[in-house]
Write an enzyme that holds these catalytic residues in place. Structure first.
Site, PDB file in Angstrom:
ATOM      1  N   THR A  96     -97.900  30.318  41.562  1.00  0.00           N
ATOM      2  CA  THR A  96     -98.950  29.939  40.427  1.00  0.00           C
ATOM      3  C   THR A  96     -99.344  31.074  39.849  1.00  0.00           C
ATOM      4  O   THR A  96     -99.425  31.079  38.443  1.00  0.00           O
ATOM      5  CB  THR A  96    -100.002  28.837  40.863  1.00  0.00           C
ATOM      6  OG1 THR A  96    -100.603  29.444  41.993  1.00  0.00           O
ATOM      7  CG2 THR A  96     -99.347  27.805  41.198  1.00  0.00           C
ATOM      8  N   ASP A 390     -99.330  25.397  50.948  1.00  0.00           N
ATOM      9  CA  ASP A 390     -98.294  26.014  49.866  1.00  0.00           C
ATOM     10  C   ASP A 390     -97.307  26.633  51.039  1.00  0.00           C
ATOM     11  O   ASP A 390     -96.164  26.572  50.576  1.00  0.00           O
ATOM     12  CB  ASP A 390     -99.230  27.197  49.354  1.00  0.00           C
ATOM     13  CG  ASP A 390    -100.046  26.693  48.224  1.00  0.00           C
ATOM     14  OD1 ASP A 390     -99.997  25.481  47.956  1.00  0.00           O
ATOM     15  OD2 ASP A 390    -100.561  27.697  47.718  1.00  0.00           O
TER      16      ASP A 390
HETATM   17  P1  ADP Z   1     -98.702  33.411  43.572  1.00  0.00           P
HETATM   18  O1  ADP Z   1     -99.518  32.641  43.223  1.00  0.00           O
HETATM   19  O2  ADP Z   1     -97.873  33.874  42.414  1.00  0.00           O
HETATM   20  O3  ADP Z   1     -97.751  33.230  44.914  1.00  0.00           O
HETATM   21  P2  ADP Z   1     -99.827  35.425  45.413  1.00  0.00           P
HETATM   22  O4  ADP Z   1    -101.184  36.075  45.150  1.00  0.00           O
HETATM   23  O5  ADP Z   1     -99.447  34.716  46.566  1.00  0.00           O
HETATM   24  O6  ADP Z   1     -99.477  34.630  43.985  1.00  0.00           O
HETATM   25  O7  ADP Z   1     -98.795  36.839  45.143  1.00  0.00           O
HETATM   26  C1  ADP Z   1     -97.544  36.566  45.408  1.00  0.00           C
HETATM   27  C2  ADP Z   1     -96.855  38.065  45.277  1.00  0.00           C
HETATM   28  O8  ADP Z   1     -97.361  38.836  46.236  1.00  0.00           O
HETATM   29  C3  ADP Z   1     -95.405  37.868  45.432  1.00  0.00           C
HETATM   30  O9  ADP Z   1     -94.614  38.904  44.197  1.00  0.00           O
HETATM   31  C4  ADP Z   1     -95.117  38.459  46.501  1.00  0.00           C
HETATM   32  O10 ADP Z   1     -93.686  39.156  46.740  1.00  0.00           O
HETATM   33  C5  ADP Z   1     -96.225  39.574  46.657  1.00  0.00           C
HETATM   34  N1  ADP Z   1     -96.374  40.080  48.191  1.00  0.00           N
HETATM   35  C6  ADP Z   1     -96.753  38.941  49.114  1.00  0.00           C
HETATM   36  N2  ADP Z   1     -96.838  39.803  50.285  1.00  0.00           N
HETATM   37  C7  ADP Z   1     -96.625  41.112  49.993  1.00  0.00           C
HETATM   38  C8  ADP Z   1     -96.524  42.109  50.940  1.00  0.00           C
HETATM   39  N3  ADP Z   1     -97.037  42.141  52.113  1.00  0.00           N
HETATM   40  N4  ADP Z   1     -96.095  43.435  50.276  1.00  0.00           N
HETATM   41  C9  ADP Z   1     -96.018  43.161  48.891  1.00  0.00           C
HETATM   42  N5  ADP Z   1     -96.001  42.216  48.112  1.00  0.00           N
HETATM   43  C10 ADP Z   1     -96.384  41.167  48.501  1.00  0.00           C
END
Ligand code: ADP
Ligand code: MG
Length: 550
Positions: A96, A390
């Site tokens: 989101t 989620d």
């Molecule tokens: P959303 O609501 O879009 O899911 P998030 O705060 O969950 O937002 O962030 C999602 C992003 O964070 C994605 O682009 C995902 O690939 C990235 N992400 C999640 N874990 C890691 C990690 N360990 N290292 C780098 N990027 C990450």
């Protein structure tokens, strides 16, 4: 020809209206403001938001959809952005924040083209062409992921985006186990109905005490201490009426003239309950779950019969119990019979923290599972609940689809590089728009770097260089404060989630770019606006007819 004539007024005087460039500009500003407000939460190193309502209740969250839901957004365009987050949440459960941040960036890039005199139609056309390419590339770049380890990685990536404060690996394993338990194979295709996984929470204890239950947990204790606290081979009656004698609305006066009549009266009441319990017993039920109350006397008789009973069970829990145990919910006790009962291997009361809860395990329908979240405070368990819901969705989608993409901004960087190549081929004015689209995609790696405290400009330059060299999975390594291969680090996002986020973001950005006129309208829903239907109605009422948009 019209010169010299009076201008024709089609709107009431004083109606709020913004046209052309002004309308576009203020719409873009509003959308950008929303995106800016939540971009600091993106990724594992993103910050949380604390939302405080007018009576002081707070929600602390890192989840885009939750934050936007709680925010009191007033601007109509900003509301459209909030809708994108909602739609993303409803259809795929995650991504989101990315969708909103991307929508804001599509508009920001469009804004500078508009300032250069590129028409919005050219921009939306270019964006659409770029999106068509993106869809092709996504299918090419997707990686197969159907093993348990990959699913755990997907869960971890989803959870790590939420909150750094709790142990992701334990929760990730629980989520994958739960999804595997409810997954079904139909005609060679795996399908997961994630609504079979019930998520419950009870504050107290530690996150590590969070457990997976092969059945359901009902947040109720048995009504009487003399009832058994474990029932094996449970035969469960579900009743949605009260085991009570209806209290009359008007106070009834019972005149008893003879002392012996008191007994008669009480006996009558006790008889009624005895008969009720008789009916339960006759059905061969050894567990009774009531959506309504159970009178003290009825409790006493139920205990005497060794029946485990709980009362005031939530309606939604009653429905889940019916589905899990195969029971039919009855209203009239006369309708109870062996066929209407549900089955479970065990119904047991367990102490969780300071409370007692009822565990219904080994249900007739083995697809019913629960995760009981534990954590120090109400805020902690609530945020874990949102995150787990989620993660369950994301893992379910991956289980069905078995396709993932490299996370950490890797996919966006790779797409941007490919889209730039495509822009050169297209040429013309659209080329500018396609290049703007590519720049917009880079907002994801840039923001992830920024939120991790890395230098966003240098990091992006390095990242671009790696992708030019063909290192297509390179993304932001937020733990190592560098860039590295996201697949090797196990940072996976499901293909479907990403695709949906890109499409949703583009859709709303396009919709906003096409608006060149914002006019205060009559309030919809409430019928005609006041004055609207009155003969010679007063134009002065105009302002009340509809909320002005700003
Ligand atoms: P959303 O609501 O879009 O899911 P998030 O705060 O969950 O937002 O962030 C999602 C992003 O964070 C994605 O682009 C995902 O690939 C990235 N992400 C999640 N874990 C890691 C990690 N360990 N290292 C780098 N990027 C990450
Ligand atoms: Mg996420």
């Amino acid at each position: 020809m019209l010169s010299g004539q009076m201008p024709i007024l089609i709107l009431k005087e004083g109606t709020q209206r913004e046209q052309g460039k002004n309308a576009q500009k203020s719409n873009i500003e509003a959308a950008k403001a929303i995106a800016d407000a939540i971009r600091t939460t993106l990724g594992p190193k993103g910050m949380d938001k604390m939302l405080v309502d007018s009576i002081g209740d707070i929600v602390i969250s890192n989840d885009g959809a939750t934050i936007l839901k709680e925010m009191d957004v007033d601007h109509p365009t900003a509301k459209m952005i909030v809708e994108v987050a909602k739609a993303q949440d409803v259809s795929v459960g995650d991504g989101t924040t990315s969708a909103v941040v991307l929508a804001g960036e599509f508009l920001k890039q469009a804004e500078s083209l508009l300032e250069q005199g590129v028409h919005s139609t050219v921009i939306t056309n270019g964006y659409r062409l770029a999106m068509n390419e993106v869809k092709k590339y996504l299918d090419e770049l997707a990686i197969k992921a159907d093993d348990e380890k990959s699913l755990i990685r997907v869960a971890e990536t989803s959870l790590s985006g939420k909150n750094a404060g709790f142990s992701n690996s334990i929760l990730s394993e629980l989520v994958v186990k739960a999804v595997n338990l409810v997954a079904e194979e139909r005609n060679g295709k795996i399908s997961v109905d994630s609504s079979n996984i019930k998520v419950d929470k009870k504050n107290g204890g530690s996150v590590n005490d969070t457990q997976l239950i092969n059945g359901l947990v009902i947040d109720k204790e048995r009504v009487h201490p003399k009832m058994p606290n474990v029932v094996n081979n449970a035969k469960i009656a579900l009743v949605d009426s009260a085991l009570e004698i209806k209290k009359t609305e008007i106070e009834a006066k019972v005149q008893i003239t003879d002392p012996s009549k008191i007994h008669e009266f009480l006996d009558q009441e006790s008889d009624t309950f005895k008969k009720m319990v008789e009916k339960v017993k006759k059905s061969k039920a050894n567990v009774l779950m009531s959506q309504k109350g159970i009178d003290d006397l009825a409790q006493h008789y139920l205990a005497k019969e060794g029946i485990y009973a709980v009362r005031r069970v939530k309606k939604s829990d009653m429905e889940k119990l019916a589905k899990a145990t195969g029971a039919t919910i009855v209203t009239n006790l006369d309708d109870l019979n062996e066929k209407s009962l549900g089955k479970a291997e065990k119904v047991e009361e367990k102490k969780i923290g300071d409370d007692r809860m009822t565990f219904v395990t080994g249900c007739a329908n083995p697809k019913a599972v629960s995760i009981l979240i534990r954590g120090a405070t109400e805020h902690v368990v609530s945020e874990i609940e949102r995150s787990l819901n989620d993660a369950i969705r994301v893992v379910s989608i991956t289980k069905e689809d078995a396709k993932v993409l490299p996370g950490g901004g890797a996919i966006e960087a790779e797409l941007a590089s490919r889209i730039r190549g495509f822009a050169n081929k297209v040429g013309g004015r659209e080329q500018l728009a396609i290049e703007a689209f590519a720049r917009a995609l880079e907002v994801i790696p840039r923001t992830l770097a920024e939120n991790a405290g890395m230098d966003p400009i240098n990091t992006l330059i390095q990242l671009k260089a790696e992708h030019e060299k063909g290192n297509r999975n390179f993304g932001i390594d937020v733990e190592g404060n560098k860039i590295s291969d996201s697949i090797k680090r196990g940072v996976f996002d499901p293909l479907k989630v990403k695709k949906h986020a890109f499409e949703g973001a583009l859709e709303v950005a396009t919709m906003i770019l096409r608006i060149d006129d914002v006019i205060a309208s009559k309030k919809s829903g409430g019928g005609e606006s006041p004055g609207g239907g009155m003969p010679g109605g007063m134009g002065g009422m105009g302002g009340m007819g509809g909320m002005p948009p700003y």
